[in-house]
Design an enzyme around this catalytic site. Structure first.
Site, PDB file in Angstrom:
ATOM      1  N   HIS A 276     142.072  92.448 -21.870  1.00 30.98           N
ATOM      2  CA  HIS A 276     142.193  91.439 -20.819  1.00 30.98           C
ATOM      3  C   HIS A 276     142.689  90.146 -21.442  1.00 30.98           C
ATOM      4  O   HIS A 276     142.134  89.679 -22.442  1.00 30.98           O
ATOM      5  CB  HIS A 276     140.818  91.200 -20.177  1.00 30.98           C
ATOM      6  CG  HIS A 276     140.880  90.270 -18.994  1.00 30.98           C
ATOM      7  ND1 HIS A 276     141.074  90.718 -17.713  1.00 30.98           N
ATOM      8  CD2 HIS A 276     140.796  88.928 -18.910  1.00 30.98           C
ATOM      9  CE1 HIS A 276     141.091  89.691 -16.878  1.00 30.98           C
ATOM     10  NE2 HIS A 276     140.930  88.587 -17.584  1.00 30.98           N
TER      11      HIS A 276
ATOM     12  N   ASP B 226     133.958  88.227  -7.442  1.00 29.06           N
ATOM     13  CA  ASP B 226     134.923  87.477  -8.275  1.00 29.06           C
ATOM     14  C   ASP B 226     136.169  87.152  -7.461  1.00 29.06           C
ATOM     15  O   ASP B 226     136.717  86.048  -7.571  1.00 29.06           O
ATOM     16  CB  ASP B 226     135.295  88.272  -9.530  1.00 29.06           C
ATOM     17  CG  ASP B 226     136.403  87.563 -10.300  1.00 29.06           C
ATOM     18  OD1 ASP B 226     136.168  86.413 -10.716  1.00 29.06           O
ATOM     19  OD2 ASP B 226     137.513  88.105 -10.426  1.00 29.06           O
TER      20      ASP B 226
ATOM     21  N   ARG C 285     137.995  78.885  -6.520  1.00 31.07           N
ATOM     22  CA  ARG C 285     138.176  78.060  -7.729  1.00 31.07           C
ATOM     23  C   ARG C 285     139.626  77.621  -7.873  1.00 31.07           C
ATOM     24  O   ARG C 285     139.909  76.493  -8.278  1.00 31.07           O
ATOM     25  CB  ARG C 285     137.751  78.851  -8.978  1.00 31.07           C
ATOM     26  CG  ARG C 285     136.251  79.036  -9.083  1.00 31.07           C
ATOM     27  CD  ARG C 285     135.908  80.069 -10.153  1.00 31.07           C
ATOM     28  NE  ARG C 285     136.433  79.730 -11.449  1.00 31.07           N
ATOM     29  CZ  ARG C 285     136.823  80.635 -12.361  1.00 31.07           C
ATOM     30  NH1 ARG C 285     136.740  81.920 -12.120  1.00 31.07           N
ATOM     31  NH2 ARG C 285     137.286  80.228 -13.524  1.00 31.07           N
TER      32      ARG C 285
ATOM     33  N   SER D 196     133.723  85.645 -14.536  1.00 24.92           N
ATOM     34  CA  SER D 196     134.837  86.242 -13.800  1.00 24.92           C
ATOM     35  C   SER D 196     135.446  87.401 -14.601  1.00 24.92           C
ATOM     36  O   SER D 196     135.607  88.513 -14.102  1.00 24.92           O
ATOM     37  CB  SER D 196     135.888  85.155 -13.540  1.00 24.92           C
ATOM     38  OG  SER D 196     137.126  85.706 -13.196  1.00 24.92           O
TER      39      SER D 196
ATOM     40  N   LYS E 147     134.536  91.871 -14.129  1.00 27.26           N
ATOM     41  CA  LYS E 147     135.592  92.861 -13.892  1.00 27.26           C
ATOM     42  C   LYS E 147     135.659  93.885 -15.028  1.00 27.26           C
ATOM     43  O   LYS E 147     135.830  95.068 -14.789  1.00 27.26           O
ATOM     44  CB  LYS E 147     136.953  92.162 -13.772  1.00 27.26           C
ATOM     45  CG  LYS E 147     137.124  91.445 -12.440  1.00 27.26           C
ATOM     46  CD  LYS E 147     138.443  90.701 -12.360  1.00 27.26           C
ATOM     47  CE  LYS E 147     138.505  89.536 -13.296  1.00 27.26           C
ATOM     48  NZ  LYS E 147     139.296  88.398 -12.856  1.00 27.26           N
TER      49      LYS E 147
END
Ligand code: URA
Length: 437
Positions: free
Chosen positions: A82, A161, A168, A183, A187
């Site tokens: 990620h 999220d 946000r 966040s 995930k």
């Protein structure tokens, strides 16, 4: 308990209990807590922070708001990576086939573009007919058969999220360490992989401004992943200039094909660093054998073939992978140097914004992306240039050309002194501690 009590508590810097955090996450996800109250709490969290325990509880509450994918039936190591987002960051597109060639499964759920950063799903959709919305069963079957697949995040993966992030994005509350941490990790823990490599970016094109703040974020995410029983590590990498010299949707696919054909550039070096760390994390390789496996996947051509296989399995037209000249691109214009000197600095975010102006990203959720536009950087930080040299080529279809030119021109600083070399990686962190580069 009311949401007002929770806002009041965080406003006065008190620690929230797990019950209070779950009350907020569940209430906001179900629509019982209004956007304006959630925004107030998010701003209080951004300003006053969260303890490690609160951040962990927030992550778990967001994770438990949806499904947890089960990939155990694959019967092998399932890896994920990620990136916290950047400009020209198309690493996932090359990593998936490379890692699959190295004998691990890559079952990747990715996002669309956000703010000035590009999204992997948008880039993949620039390949004609490519399907990023496979059913869960088809996704599983492609991963099993090909070794890798990349789809958009399914609706029920950490839905909290999705809602919190959207809020946000429009309330100035993105760059908060506990909010980014929860966040990303909600995930990652939901997506069914056993080994995770986080690529935490810092610099003008990233959410974390400095390497120190990126390292702090990385350490918190690694601690949460380790507690949750994952093999997890994080690289802290430079986003002071675009990662790929190709920025834009079709252009980034072309940049990835170059790397899979063995072109050695900044993007190649970063992909190699991430791949080697990730393979070593699985325990199937050490750093030396991981590097050999990476090299073999590229040099043999098998990673490029695997990319084409993945594209075909996801209903895309694989001819474009072997013949990237087929991609339709906009008309070329250029930004040139106004004086002699060295490229000393870049505002990477403004180069991302330039691509958005051209139509390559979204200003609003409803915008349709023009895959054929973008920018090809002809210089990197440290390069010597002469007045009139091309700094960047702009691929456009008329829209936003003047704004893009001006953004790019102002984003590149030319000075007299050659700057120090910009290393790709600043540090690596896993459960054993931090290694500085
Ligand atoms: N990427 C995410 O998934 N979440 C954040 O908050 C920031 C970057």
């Amino acid at each position: 308990m009311t949401v007002l009590d929770i806002i009041e508590k965080k406003k006065t810097k008190q620690e929230l209990t797990n019950e209070e955090i779950c009350y907020f996450v569940n209430g906001f996800t179900s629509g019982e807590i209004a956007d304006y109250q959630a925004s107030a709490l998010l701003m209080a969290i951004l300003l006053n922070g969260m303890t490690d325990q609160e951040t962990y509880n927030l992550t778990m509450a967001m994770l438990n708001s949806g499904d947890v994918v089960d990939m155990s039936a694959l019967g092998g190591c399932v890896v994920d990576k990620h990136s916290t987002g950047g400009i020209g960051d198309s690493t996932t597109l090359a990593l998936a086939p490379i890692l699959a060639c190295c004998g691990v499964y890559v079952a990747k759920m990715s996002g669309r573009g956000l703010g000035f950063t590009g999204g992997t799903i948008d880039k993949l959709e620039s390949i004609p007919d490519f399907d990023t919305a496979l059913s869960e069963q088809e996704f599983f079957d492609v991963v099993k058969r090909v070794g890798c697949a990349v789809i958009g995040q399914t609706a029920n993966l950490a839905p909290a999220d999705k809602k919190i992030y959207a809020l946000r994005d429009v309330t100035g509350t993105v760059n908060s360490i506990p909010l980014i941490c929860s966040s990303v990790m909600s995930k990652k823990l939901a997506s069914g992989s056993d080994t995770i490599l986080l690529d935490v970016k810092y610099g003008s094109g990233a959410f974390m401004p400095t390497p120190e703040s990126a390292l702090e974020l990385a350490q918190k995410m690694v601690a949460i992943g380790t507690l949750a029983g994952k093999r997890i590590g994080a690289l802290i990498t430079d986003m002071q200039q675009p990662l790929s010299d190709h920025i834009g949707n079709s252009l980034e696919i072309i940049g990835i094909i170059d790397v899979l054909r063995g072109k050695k550039n900044r993007l190649y070096n970063e992909i190699k660093e991430v791949a080697v760390r990730l393979l070593a994390l699985t325990g199937k390789y050490d750093l030396v054998t991981a590097e050999k496996a990476f090299q073999q996947a590229i040099d043999s051509g098998s990673a490029l073939t695997k990319f084409a296989e993945m594209v075909q399995a996801q209903h895309g037209n694989a001819e474009y992978i072997y013949n990237p000249g087929k991609f339709r691109l906009g008309t070329i214009d250029a930004v040139t140097a106004s004086c002699d000197g060295y490229v000393t600095e870049m505002i990477a975010a403004d180069i991302g914004r330039a691509v958005t102006h051209l139509g390559g990203g979204r200003m609003t959720k409803a915008d349709v992306i023009d895959f054929s536009v973008g920018v090809v950087m002809k210089v990197a930080i440290g390069d010597k240039v002469k007045k009139g040299d091309v700094l960047a080529q702009i691929y456009h279809n008329g829209k936003g050309l003047e704004e893009a030119k001006s953004l790019i021109k102002n984003a590149i600083t030319i000075g007299n002194k050659q700057p120090a070399e910009h290393k790709i990686a600043y540090a690596y962190v896993d459960k054993n501690g931090v290694k500085m580069y």
